[in-house]
Motif scaffolding. Structure first.
Motif, PDB file in Angstrom:
ATOM      1  N   ARG A 168       0.827  -1.225   0.000  1.00 38.30           N
ATOM      2  CA  ARG A 168       0.000   0.000   0.000  1.00 38.30           C
ATOM      3  C   ARG A 168       0.849   1.258   0.000  1.00 38.30           C
ATOM      4  O   ARG A 168       0.530   2.235  -0.686  1.00 38.30           O
ATOM      5  N   GLU A 169       1.919   1.260   0.790  1.00 36.33           N
ATOM      6  CA  GLU A 169       2.773   2.451   0.875  1.00 36.33           C
ATOM      7  C   GLU A 169       3.515   2.715  -0.432  1.00 36.33           C
ATOM      8  O   GLU A 169       3.679   3.860  -0.832  1.00 36.33           O
ATOM      9  N   SER A 183       0.899   4.063  -2.851  1.00 38.45           N
ATOM     10  CA  SER A 183       0.530   5.406  -2.419  1.00 38.45           C
ATOM     11  C   SER A 183       1.632   6.410  -2.740  1.00 38.45           C
ATOM     12  O   SER A 183       1.368   7.512  -3.245  1.00 38.45           O
ATOM     13  N   TYR A 184       2.865   6.045  -2.459  1.00 42.72           N
ATOM     14  CA  TYR A 184       3.984   6.934  -2.743  1.00 42.72           C
ATOM     15  C   TYR A 184       4.065   7.215  -4.245  1.00 42.72           C
ATOM     16  O   TYR A 184       4.234   8.366  -4.658  1.00 42.72           O
ATOM     17  N   THR A 209       1.743   7.182  -6.421  1.00 41.73           N
ATOM     18  CA  THR A 209       0.633   8.045  -6.816  1.00 41.73           C
ATOM     19  C   THR A 209       0.841   9.476  -6.333  1.00 41.73           C
ATOM     20  O   THR A 209       0.744  10.432  -7.112  1.00 41.73           O
ATOM     21  N   ASP A 210       1.155   9.623  -5.048  1.00 39.49           N
ATOM     22  CA  ASP A 210       1.290  10.950  -4.444  1.00 39.49           C
ATOM     23  C   ASP A 210       2.461  11.741  -5.014  1.00 39.49           C
ATOM     24  O   ASP A 210       2.400  12.966  -5.117  1.00 39.49           O
TER      25      ASP A 210
END
Length: 149
Positions: A101-102, A105-106, A108-109
């Protein structure tokens, strides 16, 4: 040519190889080595580090997180030296959470263009070709994922 490359690292030989590939093939891009501290794992999420619960700080304690961060810093020193050997400068980041997930997420962000990740296969004869984190990232990432074996 991608501008921003993400290389998830855990200190394993394959994660180091993934960083080498990123440096060799995309040395002009911004390369980030991302280490995820997994709070659900009693160890420190670093390949090859012995975790002895009888002498290590209590899992989840402030001292445990401090030790995990120290180990990540040591890993990044090694990876910085590896990148220097290839004439490349890298960014390093540590986050806490579930690794798949991280990583997603990273990516994407931070508007990453490509993820290069080591594939922790279980052997040529095994039906399981990818580690669980690698598999989740490969199938759920919003960007191109290159697997290194």
């Amino acid at each position: 040519m991608p501008d921003r490359i993400l290389v998830p690292v855990d200190g394993s030989p394959l994660s180091k190889r993934a960083l080498e590939v990123a440096c060799d093939e995309y040395g002009t891009a911004e390369i980030t080595a991302l280490h995820v501290i997994d709070p659900t794992e009693p160890g420190y999420s670093i390949f090859g580090v012995e975790y002895d619960p009888s002498t290590a700080p209590r899992h989840g304690s402030e001292a445990w997180y401090e030790r995990a961060t120290e180990l990540a810093d040591e890993l990044f020193e090694e990876l910085d030296a590896l990148a220097d050997e290839h004439g490349v400068s890298i960014r390093t980041e540590t986050v806490v959470g579930r690794p798949d997930r991280e990583i997603i997420s990273y990516a994407t962000d931070e508007d990453v263009d490509q993820i290069i990740v080591g594939s922790h296969g279980r052997g040529e004869e095994s039906r399981l070709l990818l580690g669980s984190v690698t598999e989740a990232v490969a199938f759920r990432a919003p960007v191109r994922v290159s697997l290194i074996r």
